[in-house]
Design an enzyme around this catalytic site. Structure first.
Site, PDB file in Angstrom:
ATOM      1  N   ASP A   1      -1.961   4.015  -4.511  1.00 43.22           N
ATOM      2  CA  ASP A   1      -2.720   3.162  -3.589  1.00 43.22           C
ATOM      3  C   ASP A   1      -2.150   1.741  -3.510  1.00 43.22           C
ATOM      4  OD1 ASP A   1      -4.860   2.811  -1.704  1.00 43.22           O
ATOM      5  OD2 ASP A   1      -5.781   1.502  -3.185  1.00 43.22           O
TER       6      ASP A   1
ATOM      7  N   LYS B   1       0.014  11.059   0.824  1.00 46.00           N
ATOM      8  CA  LYS B   1       0.866  10.451  -0.209  1.00 46.00           C
ATOM      9  C   LYS B   1       0.403  10.828  -1.611  1.00 46.00           C
ATOM     10  CE  LYS B   1       0.126   6.275   1.316  1.00 46.00           C
ATOM     11  NZ  LYS B   1      -0.705   6.583   2.495  1.00 46.00           N
TER      12      LYS B   1
ATOM     13  N   ARG C   1      19.174  14.326  11.360  1.00 45.22           N
ATOM     14  CA  ARG C   1      19.427  15.679  10.846  1.00 45.22           C
ATOM     15  C   ARG C   1      20.683  15.751   9.981  1.00 45.22           C
ATOM     16  NH1 ARG C   1      18.586  20.044  15.531  1.00 45.22           N
ATOM     17  NH2 ARG C   1      18.768  21.370  13.679  1.00 45.22           N
TER      18      ARG C   1
ATOM     19  N   HIS D   1       0.866  -1.184   0.000  1.00 48.28           N
ATOM     20  CA  HIS D   1       0.000   0.000   0.000  1.00 48.28           C
ATOM     21  C   HIS D   1       0.899   1.228   0.000  1.00 48.28           C
ATOM     22  CE1 HIS D   1      -3.206   2.784   0.839  1.00 48.28           C
ATOM     23  NE2 HIS D   1      -2.561   3.232   1.916  1.00 48.28           N
TER      24      HIS D   1
END
Length: 312
Positions: A181, A163, A247, A142
């Site tokens: 999807d 998304k 980071r 998915h």
């Protein structure tokens, strides 16, 4: 290699433009289950201690020259021994017409018989490549798959995280949609994953509040692509103030899909973040890393060098 998947024999015949000499009664529904093929040289001499009838059998000049050296009765016996084992198909290369005894046994045992003008080595290479692609191990994820600056990026995350909206913005910026999807992922080699959309929903996208849209019709064929190699996986998640996010990016994280390790990163989502731009940068940065340049490592090296120089 048998992966549990299969492909219609008719599909293989059409893709390789094979000439049909004899089609079995079940030709329309016959399937191939293994990407392994066989040149039945030993079998034509009578050796069947190790033989898989599910493999496509291929006869080239060597086998044909041997068969021509036999008497008609010997050829008939050789082909009967082969075809009585219900092989999936027999392909004759170099455009050679099948011997009369071959035709006789193909009709007697209702075996699929084809021929091609290609030489044996070329046809073998093409057929194995085709079968490996069709029969590759696969699973469905998915998510959304897009191509960004040539990199295949698989977006995953909870439903409603954004998304599809992010993929739509990327399409507007000139990138391409592969699947929305549901993403079918195939392992086409030991290190390569290829993703595509199920045929039923290919090039469609679901946007909450609008419904289904057809990206190919709205933005043109340049906005979509049938399949792409998966180069990285990006997990979109809601920003968590308690969580520490990477980071620097010195160490590359990986996720394993079908036994293949793929670069993986988590991108936190919150209002004001331009995810499309971030993903463009992520894709270009991933490509740079594959080419041997890591900005985080470069900065770390400069930092360490500066400290060492100051020590003196």
């Amino acid at each position: 290699m048998n992966t549990g998947n299969s492909v219609k024999l008719k599909t293989i015949v059409e893709e390789h433009k094979l000439e049909i000499i004899h089609a079995s009664r079940d030709f329309e529904n016959a399937r191939v289950y293994t990407s392994d093929v066989n040149r039945p040289g030993l079998q034509l001499t009578g050796f069947y201690d190790y033989f898989d009838p599910q493999r496509v059998q291929i006869i080239g000049k060597v086998e044909n020259t041997y068969l021509e050296s036999l008497t008609s009765d010997q050829r008939r016996e050789s082909f009967e021994n082969l075809m009585s084992r219900k092989i999936s198909a027999l392909v004759i290369c170099h455009g050679v017409d099948p011997l009369p005894e071959c035709m006789e046994m193909a009709e007697k045992y209702d075996i699929n018989l084809f021929k091609t003008d290609l030489d044996t080595s070329e046809f073998l290479a093409q057929l194995i490549g085709t079968l490996r692609l069709h029969l590759a191990p696969r699973e469905t994820w998915h998510g959304v798959l897009v191509e960004v600056h040539g990199e295949g990026v698989l977006l995953i995350g909870e439903s409603g995280i954004g998304k599809s909206e992010t993929a739509l913005e990327l399409v507007k910026r000139g990138h391409r949609l592969i699947a929305d999807d549901a993403v079918e992922i195939k392992r086409t080699s030991r290190t390569t994953l290829v993703g595509e959309a199920p045929e039923m929903i290919r090039y469609y996208m679901e946007l909450r509040g609008i419904g289904l849209i057809d990206i190919r019709h709205l933005y043109g064929v340049g906005a979509v692509k049938p399949s792409v190699r998966i180069d990285m996986v990006v997990n979109l998640e809601l920003w968590d103030e308690e969580k520490s996010y990477d980071r620097l990016g010195i160490e590359t994280e990986y996720i394993e899909i079908l036994g293949v390790k793929v670069p993986y990163m988590t991108i936190p989502v919150r209002p004001g973040r331009n995810l499309a731009v971030i993903l463009e940068v992520a894709a270009m940065n991933n490509r740079q890393k594959k080419m041997g340049y890591n900005a985080a490592l470069e900065l770390t090296m400069r930092h360490d060098k500066a400290i060492n120089e100051n020590d003196f």
